[in-house]
Structure formats: C-alpha cells, structure tokens
Design a protein around this motif. Structure first.
Motif, PDB file in Angstrom:
ATOM      1  N   ARG A 134      11.792  58.683  42.987  1.00 17.95           N
ATOM      2  CA  ARG A 134      11.551  58.840  44.423  1.00 17.95           C
ATOM      3  C   ARG A 134      10.620  60.009  44.712  1.00 17.95           C
ATOM      4  O   ARG A 134       9.746  59.923  45.566  1.00 17.95           O
ATOM      5  N   GLY A 135      10.800  61.096  43.977  1.00 17.38           N
ATOM      6  CA  GLY A 135       9.979  62.286  44.212  1.00 17.38           C
ATOM      7  C   GLY A 135       8.500  62.046  43.957  1.00 17.38           C
ATOM      8  O   GLY A 135       7.651  62.683  44.567  1.00 17.38           O
ATOM      9  N   THR A 136       8.204  61.128  43.026  1.00 16.28           N
ATOM     10  CA  THR A 136       6.814  60.792  42.720  1.00 16.28           C
ATOM     11  C   THR A 136       6.317  59.758  43.718  1.00 16.28           C
ATOM     12  O   THR A 136       5.158  59.769  44.118  1.00 16.28           O
ATOM     13  N   TYR A 137       7.195  58.837  44.140  1.00 20.23           N
ATOM     14  CA  TYR A 137       6.813  57.745  45.033  1.00 20.23           C
ATOM     15  C   TYR A 137       6.382  58.264  46.399  1.00 20.23           C
ATOM     16  O   TYR A 137       5.383  57.816  46.961  1.00 20.23           O
ATOM     17  N   SER A 180      15.768  55.066  42.590  1.00 20.69           N
ATOM     18  CA  SER A 180      16.328  55.974  43.587  1.00 20.69           C
ATOM     19  C   SER A 180      17.733  55.538  43.962  1.00 20.69           C
ATOM     20  O   SER A 180      17.982  54.348  44.167  1.00 20.69           O
ATOM     21  N   THR A 181      18.619  56.500  44.060  1.00 19.15           N
ATOM     22  CA  THR A 181      19.978  56.142  44.486  1.00 19.15           C
ATOM     23  C   THR A 181      20.068  56.120  46.011  1.00 19.15           C
ATOM     24  O   THR A 181      21.022  55.603  46.571  1.00 19.15           O
ATOM     25  N   THR A 182      19.049  56.684  46.683  1.00 18.12           N
ATOM     26  CA  THR A 182      19.130  56.805  48.145  1.00 18.12           C
ATOM     27  C   THR A 182      18.249  55.830  48.924  1.00 18.12           C
ATOM     28  O   THR A 182      18.622  55.396  50.011  1.00 18.12           O
ATOM     29  N   GLN A 233      16.199  49.053  49.599  1.00 13.53           N
ATOM     30  CA  GLN A 233      15.180  48.022  49.438  1.00 13.53           C
ATOM     31  C   GLN A 233      14.665  47.531  50.777  1.00 13.53           C
ATOM     32  O   GLN A 233      13.464  47.339  50.962  1.00 13.53           O
ATOM     33  N   ALA A 234      15.558  47.331  51.725  1.00  9.54           N
ATOM     34  CA  ALA A 234      15.160  46.780  53.031  1.00  9.54           C
ATOM     35  C   ALA A 234      14.125  47.662  53.732  1.00  9.54           C
ATOM     36  O   ALA A 234      13.280  47.173  54.491  1.00  9.54           O
ATOM     37  N   ASP A 235      14.139  48.951  53.454  1.00 11.30           N
ATOM     38  CA  ASP A 235      13.204  49.869  54.111  1.00 11.30           C
ATOM     39  C   ASP A 235      11.855  49.938  53.408  1.00 11.30           C
ATOM     40  O   ASP A 235      10.917  50.551  53.912  1.00 11.30           O
ATOM     41  N   HIS A 236      11.743  49.368  52.211  1.00 11.47           N
ATOM     42  CA  HIS A 236      10.511  49.494  51.426  1.00 11.47           C
ATOM     43  C   HIS A 236      10.098  48.130  50.874  1.00 11.47           C
ATOM     44  O   HIS A 236      10.218  47.873  49.675  1.00 11.47           O
ATOM     45  N   ASN A 240      18.257  50.851  42.384  1.00 10.90           N
ATOM     46  CA  ASN A 240      19.289  51.826  42.769  1.00 10.90           C
ATOM     47  C   ASN A 240      20.148  52.259  41.585  1.00 10.90           C
ATOM     48  O   ASN A 240      20.703  53.338  41.569  1.00 10.90           O
ATOM     49  N   ASP A 241      20.268  51.362  40.596  1.00 10.32           N
ATOM     50  CA  ASP A 241      21.142  51.673  39.466  1.00 10.32           C
ATOM     51  C   ASP A 241      20.348  51.523  38.178  1.00 10.32           C
ATOM     52  O   ASP A 241      20.049  50.417  37.731  1.00 10.32           O
TER      53      ASP A 241
END
Lengths: 178, 170
Positions: free
Chosen positions: A48-51, A73-75, A78-81, A88-89
């Motif tokens: 996530r930090g790189t994305y 990313s655990t946070t 998918q629906a938002d991106h 997530n896992d």
C-alpha cells in the motif's frame, strides 16, 4: 512457472528511496533499457505504501501501461479500487496461484517490507539490485530488519559505466517448506 | 588516502548480531585482493568494538602497520603495538596531514559514521556476498546528508561475491 522478481535500485547503504521517499538519486543511465521492462513483466506487485504515490504512473506510454497491478494491503478495500486487484490476505496459496497462471514474470515493485514478507513465505524467485553509487544516510530500506536469512546465487552482473551503477541479479535458493 | 570497507551481505551487514562472520566466503581471489590492498596502507584505525572482535579471534595488533584504537573509555593499550586515541575524527584529520601511505578504517559503525560525516573517508570498498542476513551489524549507519561516489573498480569473484571500490566525489 512465472517468477516473482524483486527488482530495485539500491543506494550503497541499502535504501530504495530517500528519507522523504524521493527517487531523484537514481541516475537515468542512457544504457539502461527501461522499455525492456515491459517485455519481461506483465504484473506489478506492491504494498500500500508504494501504491499510494504510484497511482497514475501506469498511464499509456509509460513502461507500466499494460501491466496488471496487485496491491497487498490489509486496509484497502477492493470496492474502492476498481483498477487494481487488492490482496487482503497474503499467503503462499495466493502467491502460488499467481505464479502458476500463464504470463510473464511478476515485478515485486516494493517496498522493502513486502519483500520481507515474501522472503519469509519463501516466495521470492529473483532479486535484482542496481547498486547506485550514493550514500543516502537514511530512507526506505531495501530489506528492513529483522528478516529471514536467505542464501542467494549470483546469476548475472552488469556495470553501467556512465552512471557507475552495478546491476546484480540473483536467484533465491528455494525455501524449506515449513 | 583513507579507505573504509568490509565484506558484507547484500543487505549490507558486516556480521550477525553476535558478531558471527561464519557466512563469509574466503577464496584465493579474496586473499589476493586483500594482500593487494594491504600493500597500499601503513596504518589501521579501528573502534573499540571492532578491536574486541579481533582480539577474540586472536589478533591483538595487525602486523607491519601502525595500529590505532579509538576509544573514549580505555586508558591502557592492550598491546604495546597499539596506540590509543580518544577522538577518531581528530586522529584521522591529523594522520591525513602527515606523510605516509594509505590508512585503513576497520570495522563497522560509529567510528566510520563519524569519519564519513566529517568528510574524511576517501574510498569505500565492499565485498558483496550472495546472501541476505536479515539482521546484524550494518556497514553504514545513518548520515545527516547524502554523499556521492564514483565506482572505480568492480570485480565479480568465482564464488558469486562482487567486489566494488568507490572514490568520494569532491
């Protein structure tokens, strides 16, 4: 079997980005063929930090244009991106499924923490480092400690004399199954 | 000419946390490189922790060179061939002005960090090993700013180690 390759530029003191996340210390050596990256990889795997700072860089015309993007990313949901696949896992089943699909190699884009996670799972096939002749003094580590000890095998090396960069490619020895 | 360097893992550690260097790969090529470098120096400067590691492996002074041990706490030199110095930066600054050949800064850590910060290291040499240690004693510590270098020599050894020598850009 597709290979997961951690391919990064690294400062002499082991950072892949500077203290402010900057990349301006990486020389644009005219002998490095960036277009060729598109022929080796069809998927980018990143944390996530790189994305977040990356978003938008895969526009048409960039070397990343036709690559699938996977974000661990655990946070993030998918629906938002919709334009990328969120994982997530992160586990060996997910990674082995990815490697078993037909396609080109997978570029483990970063950051170092994701590299550490994949090393811990024994799912890094290739480590490719462009050693840049600069001491940054701080920044984002290539491999944040503590990480799993891993033996490597040097498979190729190339000196880019215009920039003084040394490109080193290694295969990671297969991990012992736990 | 002041050179700092060491054999290290790809993730830039010079030893494991317990100072173990059992993962180092020795070879004829490394012996030749080391011997070649040794001919160019007449002085060795090291910090206390590095010296303690050397003593544990049987070396209380390096032969044929002047030995300096930088420590703020030690008061007696453990070997008559070793000269104590309280301030490594002041020592190296002074040595650079005196006639002589090369100076080798040994070991990782605080001494090298302060010398790099003071702009007193001219060359950095690394023998990158094909291994990720994951943790340990780092070759480089944090610095207040960036420093640029020119790669002046590179050699790939048969063992998969890569020797790199850099000179500081003015």
């Amino acid at each position: 079997m597709r290979r997961i390759c951690y391919s990064v530029a690294m400062s002499l003191d082991g950072y892949i980005a500077g203290p402010q996340g900057e990349y301006d210390w990486i020389p644009m050596d005219p002998d490095v063929d960036f277009a060729q990256l598109g022929s080796r990889f069809d998927t980018l795997l990143m944390g996530r930090g790189t994305y977040q700072p990356f978003a938008g860089q895969n526009a048409a015309g960039s070397p990343f244009a036709d690559m699938a993007i996977l974000v661990v990313s655990t946070t993030l949901r998918q629906a938002d991106h919709p334009g990328v696949t969120i994982i997530n896992d992160l586990n060996t089943a997910v990674l082995d499924q990815l490697r078993a699909k037909p396609g080109k190699d997978i570029w483990l884009f970063g950051g170092g923490a994701l590299f550490r996670s994949l090393l811990d799972l024994g799912r890094v096939d290739v480590v490719e480092v462009a050693v840049v002749p600069v001491l940054l003094g701080g920044g984002v580590p290539f491999l944040p400690a503590p990480a799993r000890r891993t033996t490597l095998s040097l498979t190729s090396n190339r000196l880019y004399s215009k920039s003084g960069m040394m490109m080193l490619e290694y295969t990671a020895r297969p991990a012992v199954e736990r | 000419m002041v050179t700092y360097g060491a054999a290290c893992s790809l993730d830039l550690f010079i030893a494991r946390e317990d100072h173990a260097v059992d993962w180092l790969i020795w070879s004829d090529e490394v012996a030749a490189l080391t011997a070649g470098f040794w001919k160019t120096i007449d002085t060795v400067v090291m910090g206390r922790k590095t010296y303690e590691v050397a003593v544990r492996s049987g070396t209380t002074a390096y032969p044929d060179v002047v030995n300096y041990l930088c420590s703020r706490t030690m008061t007696t030199a453990p070997d008559p061939r070793v000269t104590l110095a309280e301030d490594g930066v002041e020592l190296v600054r002074r040595l650079k002005e005196e006639p002589g050949t090369g100076i080798c800064v040994m070991g990782g850590g605080e001494l090298a960090q302060s010398l790099l910060e003071a702009g007193l290291i001219d060359r950095v040499g690394m023998n990158l090993h094909p291994i990720l240690l994951g943790s340990g004693i780092p070759l480089f510590r944090r610095l207040s700013g960036g420093l640029r270098w020119d790669l002046i020599e590179s050699r790939t050894l048969k063992t998969g180690c890569v020797y790199l020598l850099y000179h500081r850009r003015p």
